[in-house]
Design a protein around this motif. Structure first.
Motif, PDB file in Angstrom:
ATOM      1  N   THR A  43      40.107  12.910 -10.089  1.00 53.65           N
ATOM      2  CA  THR A  43      41.934  12.681 -10.400  1.00 53.65           C
ATOM      3  C   THR A  43      42.448  13.861 -10.049  1.00 53.65           C
ATOM      4  O   THR A  43      41.605  15.060  -9.869  1.00 53.65           O
ATOM      5  N   LYS A  70      35.776  18.561  -5.905  1.00 52.81           N
ATOM      6  CA  LYS A  70      35.900  17.430  -7.547  1.00 52.81           C
ATOM      7  C   LYS A  70      35.203  18.178  -8.336  1.00 52.81           C
ATOM      8  O   LYS A  70      35.317  18.070  -9.824  1.00 52.81           O
ATOM      9  N   ILE A  71      33.641  18.600  -8.110  1.00 52.73           N
ATOM     10  CA  ILE A  71      32.487  18.515  -9.051  1.00 52.73           C
ATOM     11  C   ILE A  71      32.578  19.854  -9.840  1.00 52.73           C
ATOM     12  O   ILE A  71      32.264  20.316 -10.612  1.00 52.73           O
ATOM     13  N   ASP A  73      35.174  21.685 -10.704  1.00 51.86           N
ATOM     14  CA  ASP A  73      36.286  21.521 -11.583  1.00 51.86           C
ATOM     15  C   ASP A  73      35.466  21.852 -13.030  1.00 51.86           C
ATOM     16  O   ASP A  73      36.157  22.543 -13.600  1.00 51.86           O
ATOM     17  N   ARG A  74      33.968  21.023 -12.616  1.00 48.76           N
ATOM     18  CA  ARG A  74      33.534  21.282 -13.757  1.00 48.76           C
ATOM     19  C   ARG A  74      32.089  22.637 -14.251  1.00 48.76           C
ATOM     20  O   ARG A  74      32.062  22.764 -14.651  1.00 48.76           O
ATOM     21  N   SER A  75      31.421  22.506 -12.552  1.00 52.48           N
ATOM     22  CA  SER A  75      30.361  23.425 -12.615  1.00 52.48           C
ATOM     23  C   SER A  75      30.192  23.190 -11.191  1.00 52.48           C
ATOM     24  O   SER A  75      29.992  22.711 -10.095  1.00 52.48           O
ATOM     25  N   SER A  78      26.610  23.075 -10.085  1.00 52.30           N
ATOM     26  CA  SER A  78      26.598  21.161  -9.841  1.00 52.30           C
ATOM     27  C   SER A  78      26.544  20.815  -8.917  1.00 52.30           C
ATOM     28  O   SER A  78      26.128  20.030  -8.036  1.00 52.30           O
ATOM     29  N   ALA A  79      28.540  21.287  -8.393  1.00 49.11           N
ATOM     30  CA  ALA A  79      28.886  21.304  -7.217  1.00 49.11           C
ATOM     31  C   ALA A  79      27.862  21.456  -5.872  1.00 49.11           C
ATOM     32  O   ALA A  79      27.461  20.941  -5.169  1.00 49.11           O
ATOM     33  N   ASN A 121      23.943  10.758 -10.637  1.00 49.23           N
ATOM     34  CA  ASN A 121      24.929  12.327 -10.903  1.00 49.23           C
ATOM     35  C   ASN A 121      25.910  11.236 -10.811  1.00 49.23           C
ATOM     36  O   ASN A 121      26.998  12.594 -11.247  1.00 49.23           O
ATOM     37  N   THR A 124      28.177   9.875 -13.670  1.00 53.02           N
ATOM     38  CA  THR A 124      27.726  11.054 -14.503  1.00 53.02           C
ATOM     39  C   THR A 124      29.532  12.108 -14.093  1.00 53.02           C
ATOM     40  O   THR A 124      30.137  12.006 -15.021  1.00 53.02           O
ATOM     41  N   TYR A 125      29.024  12.383 -13.420  1.00 47.40           N
ATOM     42  CA  TYR A 125      30.342  13.938 -12.785  1.00 47.40           C
ATOM     43  C   TYR A 125      31.846  12.765 -12.860  1.00 47.40           C
ATOM     44  O   TYR A 125      32.536  13.407 -13.478  1.00 47.40           O
ATOM     45  N   ASN A 127      32.456  10.378 -14.697  1.00 52.86           N
ATOM     46  CA  ASN A 127      32.875   9.506 -15.705  1.00 52.86           C
ATOM     47  C   ASN A 127      33.019   8.131 -15.030  1.00 52.86           C
ATOM     48  O   ASN A 127      33.470   7.748 -16.320  1.00 52.86           O
TER      49      ASN A 127
END
Length: 128
Positions: A43, A70-71, A73-75, A78-79, A121, A124-125, A127
């Motif tokens: 997205t 993109k990852i 944006d969450r962490s 992790s990215a 992974n 998960t990232y 969804n």
């Protein structure tokens, strides 16, 4: 199909030549999955056409960096970790394809397991 072939080739103890080829398949399974995620699950999505018009950048690095962003944006941690894991698998693919490195069965299985882990992974990232 690449992940399936990586598994078959890496588990075939009677055909050592296939172990190196399996490394190629493991990486491309991840690469193709990243392209799918960006086009179909991200997205906002990044169309396959846009992914293919990377304006002189390495197409693989372009996709890896888009996944990372993109990852992130969450962490951000992790990215960076997933980017480094993908780059490491890519490095093994380059060794297999261009540097004539002969991979052992154990190395081939490790690459296949790493591809599985990366894809888990990514699911998960994103969804999935």
């Amino acid at each position: 199909m690449n992940l399936y072939m990586a598994e078959k080739l890496s588990q075939d103890r009677d055909t050592p030549q296939g172990w190196t080829t399996s490394v190629h398949c493991s990486y491309y399974a991840v690469f193709q999955y990243m392209k799918y995620l960006l086009a179909e699950k991200a997205t906002p999505p990044i169309s396959y056409e846009a992914q293919n018009s990377h304006q002189g950048e390495s197409s693989h690095e372009f996709i890896i960096e888009k996944i990372k962003s993109k990852i992130a944006d969450r962490s951000i941690d992790s990215a960076r970790k997933i980017r480094d894991r993908i780059r490491n698998l890519k490095h093994h693919r380059v060794e297999a394809d261009y540097l004539q490195k002969v991979f052992t069965n154990e190395e081939a299985l490790d690459c296949k397991q790493e591809a599985d882990g990366i894809m888990t992974n990514l699911r998960t990232y994103f969804n999935v």
